[in-house]
Design an enzyme around this catalytic site. Sequence first.
Site, short mmCIF file in Angstrom:
data_model
loop_
_atom_site.label_atom_id
_atom_site.label_comp_id
_atom_site.label_asym_id
_atom_site.label_seq_id
_atom_site.Cartn_x
_atom_site.Cartn_y
_atom_site.Cartn_z
N ARG A 150 -5.80 -0.54 -27.41
CA ARG A 150 -5.79 -1.94 -26.98
C ARG A 150 -6.03 -2.88 -28.16
NH1 ARG A 150 -9.28 -1.18 -21.47
NH2 ARG A 150 -7.59 -0.23 -20.26
N ARG A 196 -15.92 11.98 -42.28
CA ARG A 196 -15.95 13.12 -41.38
C ARG A 196 -16.45 14.39 -42.04
NH1 ARG A 196 -11.34 13.80 -43.99
NH2 ARG A 196 -10.16 15.72 -43.84
#
Length: 130
Positions: free
Chosen positions: A28, A101
């Site tokens: 979105r 990460r």
Amino acid sequence: IHHCCTVTLALLFFFLAYFALQVIYARRKHKISPPQTTGHPEFERVFRAQANCSEYFPIFISLLWVAGIFFHQGVAAVCGLLYLYTRFKYFQGYAVAAQGRLGPLYASAWLLWLLLGLAVAGLLAHFLLS
């Protein structure tokens, strides 16, 4: 052992739902409609982090349950909680930058190897001592 299964399934559902919602929010925010999987770099990192976490959950759950059943439920539970925490940190770090990460990735891999070792030790003890 039923409580352990219920708790792990609930936690698994929570994490998978959280990661999926983050992908929806990123879609979105950056106006990327399904089935597209490329676009803004932030979206791609979130999407990839979610996919990576989802890919490893069946391995994690299998090892957790076998280690909990055949080795020790408490030890397996602690390893499982640590694993979930490291995957959460992995997701958060990857969403910000790909390099973010790495630390949690190595920690979660180490915990999977530990769970594998516990599972194998428990299975060997069960079948060799029975």
